[in-house]
Design a protein around this motif. Structure first.
Motif, PDB file in Angstrom:
ATOM      1  N   LEU A   1       0.700  -1.333  -0.048  1.00 53.62           N
ATOM      2  CA  LEU A   1       0.128   0.012  -0.073  1.00 53.62           C
ATOM      3  C   LEU A   1       0.953   1.252  -0.057  1.00 53.62           C
ATOM      4  O   LEU A   1       0.431   2.421  -0.122  1.00 53.62           O
ATOM      5  N   HIS A   2       2.153   1.068   0.047  1.00 47.63           N
ATOM      6  CA  HIS A   2       3.026   2.192   0.200  1.00 47.63           C
ATOM      7  C   HIS A   2       2.805   3.295  -0.880  1.00 47.63           C
ATOM      8  O   HIS A   2       2.752   4.494  -0.525  1.00 47.63           O
ATOM      9  N   GLU A   3       2.863   2.772  -2.135  1.00 43.16           N
ATOM     10  CA  GLU A   3       2.753   3.832  -3.171  1.00 43.16           C
ATOM     11  C   GLU A   3       1.512   4.681  -3.310  1.00 43.16           C
ATOM     12  O   GLU A   3       1.586   5.897  -3.350  1.00 43.16           O
ATOM     13  N   ARG A   4       0.415   3.910  -3.086  1.00 39.92           N
ATOM     14  CA  ARG A   4      -0.644   4.596  -3.247  1.00 39.92           C
ATOM     15  C   ARG A   4      -0.966   5.709  -1.995  1.00 39.92           C
ATOM     16  O   ARG A   4      -1.158   6.990  -2.330  1.00 39.92           O
ATOM     17  N   LEU A   5      -0.518   5.377  -0.866  1.00 42.16           N
ATOM     18  CA  LEU A   5      -0.629   6.287   0.424  1.00 42.16           C
ATOM     19  C   LEU A   5       0.577   7.582   0.245  1.00 42.16           C
ATOM     20  O   LEU A   5       0.178   8.616   0.366  1.00 42.16           O
ATOM     21  N   ALA A   6       1.570   7.166  -0.400  1.00 46.54           N
ATOM     22  CA  ALA A   6       2.731   8.099  -0.355  1.00 46.54           C
ATOM     23  C   ALA A   6       2.377   9.090  -1.551  1.00 46.54           C
ATOM     24  O   ALA A   6       2.488  10.407  -1.087  1.00 46.54           O
TER      25      ALA A   6
ATOM     26  N   HIS B   1       4.856  16.235   3.900  1.00 46.26           N
ATOM     27  CA  HIS B   1       6.009  15.248   3.859  1.00 46.26           C
ATOM     28  C   HIS B   1       5.858  13.707   4.210  1.00 46.26           C
ATOM     29  O   HIS B   1       4.827  13.522   5.010  1.00 46.26           O
ATOM     30  N   ILE B   2       6.660  13.041   3.856  1.00 46.61           N
ATOM     31  CA  ILE B   2       6.504  11.535   4.104  1.00 46.61           C
ATOM     32  C   ILE B   2       7.823  11.125   4.816  1.00 46.61           C
ATOM     33  O   ILE B   2       8.694  11.079   4.510  1.00 46.61           O
TER      34      ILE B   2
ATOM     35  N   ILE C   1       6.598   7.352  -6.461  1.00 44.94           N
ATOM     36  CA  ILE C   1       6.644   7.984  -5.009  1.00 44.94           C
ATOM     37  C   ILE C   1       7.630   9.329  -5.257  1.00 44.94           C
ATOM     38  O   ILE C   1       7.339  10.449  -4.849  1.00 44.94           O
ATOM     39  N   GLN C   2       8.517   8.844  -5.817  1.00 43.62           N
ATOM     40  CA  GLN C   2       9.981   9.940  -5.986  1.00 43.62           C
ATOM     41  C   GLN C   2       9.356  10.970  -6.937  1.00 43.62           C
ATOM     42  O   GLN C   2       9.594  12.119  -6.521  1.00 43.62           O
TER      43      GLN C   2
ATOM     44  N   LYS D   1       9.395  16.354   1.391  1.00 40.51           N
ATOM     45  CA  LYS D   1      10.508  15.623   1.529  1.00 40.51           C
ATOM     46  C   LYS D   1       9.876  14.292   1.738  1.00 40.51           C
ATOM     47  O   LYS D   1       8.637  14.061   2.268  1.00 40.51           O
ATOM     48  N   CYS D   2      10.751  13.193   1.619  1.00 38.14           N
ATOM     49  CA  CYS D   2      10.305  11.619   1.755  1.00 38.14           C
ATOM     50  C   CYS D   2      11.677  10.846   2.322  1.00 38.14           C
ATOM     51  O   CYS D   2      12.599  10.837   1.668  1.00 38.14           O
ATOM     52  N   ALA D   3      11.670  10.509   3.598  1.00 42.03           N
ATOM     53  CA  ALA D   3      12.590   9.346   3.988  1.00 42.03           C
ATOM     54  C   ALA D   3      12.330   8.130   4.326  1.00 42.03           C
ATOM     55  O   ALA D   3      10.804   7.886   4.564  1.00 42.03           O
ATOM     56  N   VAL D   4      13.162   7.296   3.966  1.00 39.62           N
ATOM     57  CA  VAL D   4      12.690   5.830   4.076  1.00 39.62           C
ATOM     58  C   VAL D   4      13.611   5.331   5.409  1.00 39.62           C
ATOM     59  O   VAL D   4      14.433   5.626   5.626  1.00 39.62           O
ATOM     60  N   VAL D   5      12.680   4.475   6.241  1.00 41.91           N
ATOM     61  CA  VAL D   5      12.993   3.962   7.365  1.00 41.91           C
ATOM     62  C   VAL D   5      14.046   2.810   7.148  1.00 41.91           C
ATOM     63  O   VAL D   5      13.850   1.603   7.135  1.00 41.91           O
TER      64      VAL D   5
END
Length: 345
Positions: free
Chosen positions: A74-79, A88-89, A105-106, A115-119
């Motif tokens: 679900l990450h793509e749709r929500l991001a 920001h994400i 996403i990018q 901004k978008c950070a990945v955990v």
């Protein structure tokens, strides 16, 4: 104060909520989940405003950052929705399950100026930070090879918690879920990979994805890398390790999580200094929690108008390495299928 909102009130969301309590100037303002029981429980525990409708939450002008803690599929749709809403994400690993989704996403983040950070929090572990310093200072000399090992337990009950767990469409296996952190570290420390040989299989768990994987990597620098990942270890997590071997130095970071220095030897180092470092790490092997570091870094990125430490591109690179290992394993399986039992080869 930067106002955060979490979508997906499962297990990992609690780590995000705890990190927000610890991080300076971070406030958990809202949470969202379609499961009313999970949502109500989270509201009671955090005091955050609750939403069952994600679009409605995105309309709230007080929210600065959306933390995506849902199943990976679900990450793509929500991001993309969050980016289009100007939020920001912070997205849990993996950034997505395919490269096209990661690219969307990018692109959405760039288009909307967010901004978008990945955990990938393992980069912040004190022992890993020290390891990075030694590499940057050239203390290893020419590196011959590296090794990343994940020998953990994810039993059948873990996968049976939800129908999406262990599926290729929504989750993935031990590489996508557990070892992707270690692959991120290998890329961060060693640079790009140019050649892969691999084998993946599902040995013990009743899941669609792999529970055991092994890969042999050749980095563009010529360094050889070996990866072993399994979620089948009995009865609990046994080992996570990262080892680097060079002409002038050797370092092994290990333990149940790769947080303790197990071996640390360099040509020009003083043994007393090495022992002091090892004792310091042992006294506080985890340091400031990685999720807290990710939260604090996002606050800094917003205020300083810079990229987060772990970018979407970093998340995409780790994802690509997982997918490239899968592709290499598929090639290997195809080649093996042409070899008949007992045939000369």
């Amino acid at each position: 104060m930067i106002h955060f909102a979490i979508v997906g009130c499962g297990h990992i969301a609690h780590k995000h909520a705890k990190a927000m309590k610890l991080a300076q100037d971070a406030h958990l303002y809202a949470v969202c989940d379609t499961n009313r029981i999970s949502l109500d429980d989270f509201i009671v525990k955090t005091g955050a405003i609750g939403y069952s409708d994600y679009s409605a939450m995105l309309d709230d002008p007080k929210i600065d950052v959306i933390n995506i803690c849902t199943p990976s599929g679900l990450h793509e749709r929500l991001a993309v929705q969050a980016a289009n809403a100007g939020k920001h994400i912070i997205v849990e690993k993996p950034v997505a399950l395919d490269l096209e989704s990661a690219a969307r996403i990018q692109e959405a983040c760039l288009r909307n100026g967010v901004k978008c950070a990945v955990v990938h929090p393992n980069r912040f572990r004190p022992a890993i930070v020290e390891l990075k310093k030694m590499l940057e200072q050239g203390k290893f000399g020419t590196i011959s090879h590296v090794n990343a090992t994940v020998r953990w337990n994810r039993n059948q009950a873990y996968y049976d918690q939800a129908l999406w767990r262990g599926t290729k469409a929504m989750d993935g296996g031990v590489l996508m879920n557990q070892a992707i952190h270690n692959l991120d570290l290998l890329l961060w420390l060693m640079g790009p990979v140019k050649h892969i040989q691999a084998l993946t299989t599902t040995r013990l768990r009743d899941i669609e994805a792999e529970d055991v994987a092994a890969a042999l990597l050749e980095f563009e620098s010529g360094v050889v890398g070996m990866v072993e990942a399994a979620s089948t270890i009995y009865p609990k997590n046994y080992e996570e390790s990262l080892s680097i071997f060079g002409e002038k130095g050797t370092a092994v970071i290990g333990g149940p999580t790769a947080s303790w220095i197990k071996h640390w030897a360099f040509e020009d180092s003083v043994q007393a200094d090495n022992e002091q470092l090892i004792r310091r790490i042992e006294a506080d092997p985890h340091g400031i929690p990685g999720h807290q570091q990710i939260i604090s870094d996002m606050i800094g990125a917003i205020r300083e108008d810079r990229e987060p430490v772990v970018t979407v591109e970093d998340g995409r690179n780790a994802l690509k390495l997982v997918l490239d290992i899968y592709e290499a394993a598929d090639r290997n399986a195809t080649a093996r299928s042409f070899v008949q039992p007992g045939a000369a080869h």
